[in-house]
Design an enzyme around this catalytic site. Structure first.
Site, PDB file in Angstrom:
ATOM      1  N   GLU A  74      32.908  38.146  47.472  1.00  0.00           N
ATOM      2  CA  GLU A  74      32.905  36.683  47.456  1.00  0.00           C
ATOM      3  C   GLU A  74      31.623  36.119  46.861  1.00  0.00           C
ATOM      4  OE1 GLU A  74      35.232  34.120  50.483  1.00  0.00           O
ATOM      5  OE2 GLU A  74      33.178  34.162  51.230  1.00  0.00           O
ATOM      6  N   HIS A 121      40.525  62.644  51.449  1.00  0.00           N
ATOM      7  CA  HIS A 121      41.877  63.136  51.209  1.00  0.00           C
ATOM      8  C   HIS A 121      42.799  62.051  50.634  1.00  0.00           C
ATOM      9  CE1 HIS A 121      40.904  66.840  53.379  1.00  0.00           C
ATOM     10  NE2 HIS A 121      40.221  66.063  54.179  1.00  0.00           N
ATOM     11  N   LYS A 158      42.389  26.593  49.133  1.00  0.00           N
ATOM     12  CA  LYS A 158      42.534  25.661  50.254  1.00  0.00           C
ATOM     13  C   LYS A 158      43.188  24.358  49.798  1.00  0.00           C
ATOM     14  CE  LYS A 158      38.537  27.393  52.856  1.00  0.00           C
ATOM     15  NZ  LYS A 158      37.203  27.048  53.396  1.00  0.00           N
TER      16      LYS A 158
END
Length: 423
Positions: A274, A300, A416
């Site tokens: 961010e 793995h 937003k």
């Protein structure tokens, strides 16, 4: 307590890139020094302030008897309001000072997760801490409304005592708290959420849980002082290497060799992603992609991609000095058909994990992939304070080289706005 080792020059092609000139080091240092002087972000001052300690201690002293009955702390917040605290508690919950208090995070609008998190939660032995810079973040405000309604937390002064709000000074949430006469702690407006863990956002809950919060700040202050005294040049070198090679190595992996660091990895991913994914001053999109892995589990699932996939990654290893952890051990047992695994018999799991980390790091280095290694001598409040400020300073340094504002998040704000339009 922490040692930093860089192996960027293992690859002959990168040797000249891993030793920046003094002029380059001075240039980046000057950028960060100016940021600090101009108070572009308040996080630089947090390790040296006592506001969070005093505000938290004042609340604890005034509510001493009330807090004796608290068995559950619920944190209602998202992103920077919760990730740092969760990371620290996950790493240090083994300390004997940690109180027997359940810590729950309400940070997701998933209805299944909400109901699961609140199962068996009763008002009488619970403290709800709402953390938001403004209070207008939809996830946080919606969850706040839900718990207030579910537990009738505004009905009486006694019910209100189970609420504490942490927010910016004079924010909408602060005004709400004052009008409703709810306990509230404030932080400076120039401290972004993802840089706020050393403010009351982290310090207050950590003190309630029994941690020595002053040691977090002390550790961070010691490292930051050394950085600005030019005694931690490895940080500047790493920032320059990552920023100048962003087109070649645009993925940065944090490979933590302890499951306790799972939540720390999440904190790092938000901080790095961010802060650095931005438009620079020329309008060009820049950024570095963070990935968090846990050893030995992810050996793995991801090691194959690192070693033989595209050469577009750097890897930072974090490990713990495991000399103190001699138990448990792998039993000296041999089973027919499984004899090939006997070479680790009678070895401590600690030693096994340590050697797995070394083997993984050497395998990656042999492919010419840039790596560095942070080793923590002891998991305690002071060492975590140093580790937190290290990554925050590193983020600021890379952002300074990128010519971006590391402390805003306009891309998030666009989302937003779009959500509001959809409603």
């Amino acid at each position: 307590m922490l040692s930093f080792n860089q192996y960027f020059d293992k690859n002959p092609e990168l040797k000249h890139l891993s030793h920046p000139s003094k002029k380059a080091l001075d240039s980046v240092f000057d950028i960060i020094s100016l940021e600090r002087k101009n108070q572009k972000s308040g996080y630089y001052e947090l390790p040296f302030e006592d506001k969070a300690l005093k505000d938290s201690q004042k609340y604890i002293q005034e509510n001493e008897k009330f807090l004796e009955n608290i068995k559950n702390i619920l944190i209602i917040g998202i992103g920077g309001s919760s990730l740092g605290l969760k990371a620290i508690d996950s790493i240090l919950s083994h300390l004997p000072s940690r109180k027997n208090i359940s810590l729950t995070f309400l940070e997701h609008t998933d209805p299944i997760e909400i109901q699961k998190s609140l199962l068996n939660i009763q008002t009488s032995d619970s403290l709800f801490i709402i953390i938001s810079k403004s209070g207008t973040t939809i996830e946080t405000s919606s969850l706040m409304k839900y718990v207030i309604n579910k537990y009738h937390l505004l009905d009486t002064p006694q019910k209100k005592s189970h609420l504490v709000l942490i927010t910016d000074e004079d924010s909408p949430l602060h005004l709400f708290a004052k009008e409703q006469e709810i306990s509230v702690l404030t932080i400076a407006k120039n401290i972004g959420g993802r840089f706020s863990v050393l403010s009351s956002v982290g310090i207050f809950p950590l003190m309630l849980l029994g941690y020595n919060a002053s040691e977090f700040l002390k550790g961070a202050a010691e490292f930051e002082e050394r950085f600005f005294e030019r005694k931690e040049e490895h940080l500047l070198k790493k920032a320059i290497f990552l920023a100048k090679n962003r087109d070649r190595f645009h993925i940065n992996i944090l490979f933590s060799y302890s499951s306790a660091f799972k939540d720390f990895n999440f904190w790092y991913v938000q901080l790095w992603g961010e802060s650095l994914g931005k438009l620079d001053i020329y309008g060009k999109k820049v950024g570095l992609t963070p990935i968090g892995l846990i050893g030995s589990i992810d050996q793995h699932s991801f090691l194959q991609l690192i070693t033989q996939g595209l050469m577009d990654k750097t890897v930072t290893f974090i490990s713990i000095n495991r000399a103190k952890y001699i138990e448990p051990k792998i039993p000296n047992l041999s089973f027919k058909y499984l004899e090939s695994t006997d070479f680790v018999n009678n070895t401590s799991f600690s030693k096994l994990l340590n050697l797995q980390q070394i083997a993984t790091m050497e395998t990656i280095q042999n492919e010419g992939i840039p790596t560095d290694h942070i080793e923590i001598d002891e998991l305690c409040e002071k060492s975590l304070g140093k580790l937190i400020i290290y990554f925050e300073l590193l983020t600021s340094c890379v952002g300074g080289i990128f010519n971006i504002n590391s402390y805003d998040q306009p891309g998030v704000e666009f989302g937003k706005i779009r959500l509001r339009e959809m409603f």
